[in-house]
Design a protein around this motif. Structure first.
Motif, PDB file in Angstrom:
ATOM      1  N   UNK A   1      -9.650  80.590 -31.255  1.00  0.00           N
ATOM      2  CA  UNK A   1     -10.316  80.354 -32.691  1.00  0.00           C
ATOM      3  C   UNK A   1      -9.358  80.954 -33.801  1.00  0.00           C
ATOM      4  N   UNK A   2      -9.386  80.345 -34.887  1.00  0.00           N
ATOM      5  CA  UNK A   2      -8.752  80.724 -35.948  1.00  0.00           C
ATOM      6  C   UNK A   2      -9.475  80.396 -37.354  1.00  0.00           C
ATOM      7  N   UNK A   3      -9.129  81.148 -38.339  1.00  0.00           N
ATOM      8  CA  UNK A   3      -9.583  80.928 -39.425  1.00  0.00           C
ATOM      9  C   UNK A   3     -10.059  81.880 -40.303  1.00  0.00           C
ATOM     10  N   UNK A   4     -10.774  81.673 -41.464  1.00  0.00           N
ATOM     11  CA  UNK A   4     -11.480  82.583 -42.574  1.00  0.00           C
ATOM     12  C   UNK A   4     -12.699  82.746 -41.938  1.00  0.00           C
ATOM     13  N   UNK A   5     -12.884  83.938 -41.428  1.00  0.00           N
ATOM     14  CA  UNK A   5     -14.228  84.264 -40.640  1.00  0.00           C
ATOM     15  C   UNK A   5     -15.212  85.057 -41.655  1.00  0.00           C
ATOM     16  N   UNK A   6     -14.582  85.395 -42.613  1.00  0.00           N
ATOM     17  CA  UNK A   6     -15.331  86.080 -43.770  1.00  0.00           C
ATOM     18  C   UNK A   6     -15.970  87.444 -43.494  1.00  0.00           C
TER      19      UNK A   6
ATOM     20  N   UNK B   1      -8.987  69.615 -28.585  1.00  0.00           N
ATOM     21  CA  UNK B   1      -8.885  69.905 -27.201  1.00  0.00           C
ATOM     22  C   UNK B   1      -7.522  69.582 -26.686  1.00  0.00           C
ATOM     23  N   UNK B   2      -6.983  70.567 -26.055  1.00  0.00           N
ATOM     24  CA  UNK B   2      -5.450  70.438 -25.586  1.00  0.00           C
ATOM     25  C   UNK B   2      -5.648  70.578 -23.966  1.00  0.00           C
ATOM     26  N   UNK B   3      -4.295  70.373 -23.337  1.00  0.00           N
ATOM     27  CA  UNK B   3      -4.625  70.337 -21.710  1.00  0.00           C
ATOM     28  C   UNK B   3      -5.036  71.768 -21.241  1.00  0.00           C
ATOM     29  N   UNK B   4      -4.722  72.772 -22.038  1.00  0.00           N
ATOM     30  CA  UNK B   4      -5.025  74.172 -21.504  1.00  0.00           C
ATOM     31  C   UNK B   4      -6.069  75.050 -22.291  1.00  0.00           C
ATOM     32  N   UNK B   5      -6.442  74.447 -23.649  1.00  0.00           N
ATOM     33  CA  UNK B   5      -7.055  75.304 -24.443  1.00  0.00           C
ATOM     34  C   UNK B   5      -7.976  74.329 -25.503  1.00  0.00           C
ATOM     35  N   UNK B   6      -8.888  74.900 -26.144  1.00  0.00           N
ATOM     36  CA  UNK B   6      -9.620  74.342 -27.100  1.00  0.00           C
ATOM     37  C   UNK B   6      -9.038  75.174 -28.403  1.00  0.00           C
ATOM     38  N   UNK B   7      -8.728  74.585 -29.546  1.00  0.00           N
ATOM     39  CA  UNK B   7      -8.329  75.180 -30.552  1.00  0.00           C
ATOM     40  C   UNK B   7      -9.595  74.762 -31.637  1.00  0.00           C
ATOM     41  N   UNK B   8      -9.931  75.880 -32.223  1.00  0.00           N
ATOM     42  CA  UNK B   8     -11.250  75.758 -33.016  1.00  0.00           C
ATOM     43  C   UNK B   8     -10.643  76.378 -34.514  1.00  0.00           C
ATOM     44  N   UNK B   9     -10.706  75.492 -35.414  1.00  0.00           N
ATOM     45  CA  UNK B   9     -10.436  76.004 -36.969  1.00  0.00           C
ATOM     46  C   UNK B   9     -11.686  76.071 -37.518  1.00  0.00           C
ATOM     47  N   UNK B  10     -11.734  77.388 -38.135  1.00  0.00           N
ATOM     48  CA  UNK B  10     -13.412  77.529 -38.834  1.00  0.00           C
ATOM     49  C   UNK B  10     -12.920  78.209 -39.856  1.00  0.00           C
ATOM     50  N   UNK B  11     -14.041  77.821 -41.198  1.00  0.00           N
ATOM     51  CA  UNK B  11     -14.097  78.419 -42.479  1.00  0.00           C
ATOM     52  C   UNK B  11     -15.607  78.813 -42.532  1.00  0.00           C
ATOM     53  N   UNK B  12     -15.896  80.145 -42.246  1.00  0.00           N
ATOM     54  CA  UNK B  12     -17.320  80.714 -41.816  1.00  0.00           C
ATOM     55  C   UNK B  12     -17.968  80.730 -43.532  1.00  0.00           C
TER      56      UNK B  12
END
Length: 250
Positions: free
Chosen positions: A141-146, A95-106
């Protein structure tokens, strides 16, 4: 702000194939990795300018995610808080001031789609997780979402209709996510760009012939889509069967 996402397919192996050269060249504010396949202490990492966040699978040498961030976030959380999903190190949320960053490996549906039913449950639970975050502040949202979402997102769509990563079920779940208020940053900027892939099989000389799939993403909440400056794919960067992708946002 520049963000990088890369499925490194084993960070220790990738380090031996030029990872740090690209890391230094990219000079990202936030650098996200999937399929790290390691614990924090299993490689020499000296990053005084970055905060480090690691989520490793219970099973050694499997899955795993990590984030290196120049800016210290307000908070860091791991996994989804759902028992059946929380043993493979697949999610880190900052969690940052203005957004959530979500790193995901689906999770991959695997050969013969043996894990497709589980994948469908994951997709529904993960989407609800993102929607919950989005109610508080925008999500990146970032990552390998497969999943390759559309036929334009892989070289041989007809031949892969029933294969993991391009089943109609998986593609429908990506559609549901986007319809819930999110935007695929690359397709927003480049809706018709072809041959834009992020993963290539190690078989059949696929990378040399660019017979690939686009399964690595930056997806953002609709309301911050106007802040996107660029969404890039670094197809020329070796070191993994995936290449890095980037998002620049102001």
């Amino acid at each position: 702000m520049k963000m990088i996402s890369w499925n490194v397919n084993g960070l220790r192996a990738c380090i031996g194939k030029g990872f740090w050269d690209f890391f230094r060249l990219a000079d990202a504010d936030i650098f996200c990795m999937q399929e790290t396949k390691m614990l924090r202490g299993q490689a020499t990492i000296d990053l005084p300018d970055y905060e480090e966040f690691w989520n490793s699978a219970d099973k050694k040498g499997y899955s795993g995610t990590a984030v290196f961030s120049k800016q210290k976030p307000i908070s860091a959380t791991y996994d989804l808080g759902i028992e059946e999903h929380d043993h493979e190190g697949r999610v880190i949320t900052l969690e940052y001031d203005t957004f959530f960053l979500v790193n995901c490996y689906t999770p991959n549906s695997q050969r013969d789609l043996v894990r497709l039913d589980y994948r469908m449950k994951w997709e529904d639970d993960f989407r609800e997780y993102l929607i919950g975050l989005d109610r508080k502040k925008p999500v990146i949202l970032c990552g390998d979402l497969n999943v390759a979402h559309k036929e334009i997102d892989l070289r041989h769509p007809k031949a892969n209709m029933k294969n993991a990563g391009f089943t109609q079920e998986e593609r429908n779940k990506m559609t549901e996510l986007l319809e819930a208020g999110f935007v695929d940053s690359f397709r927003l900027l480049y809706p018709q760009r072809t041959d834009a892939y992020t993963w290539w099989s190690y078989m059949h000389n696929a990378r040399a012939s660019n017979a690939g799939w686009r399964i690595d993403y930056f997806i953002v909440s609709e309301r911050i889509a106007p802040q996107i400056q660029n969404s890039e794919i670094y197809q020329e960067i070796p070191g993994s069967d995936h290449c890095p992708v980037a998002l620049t946002i102001f």
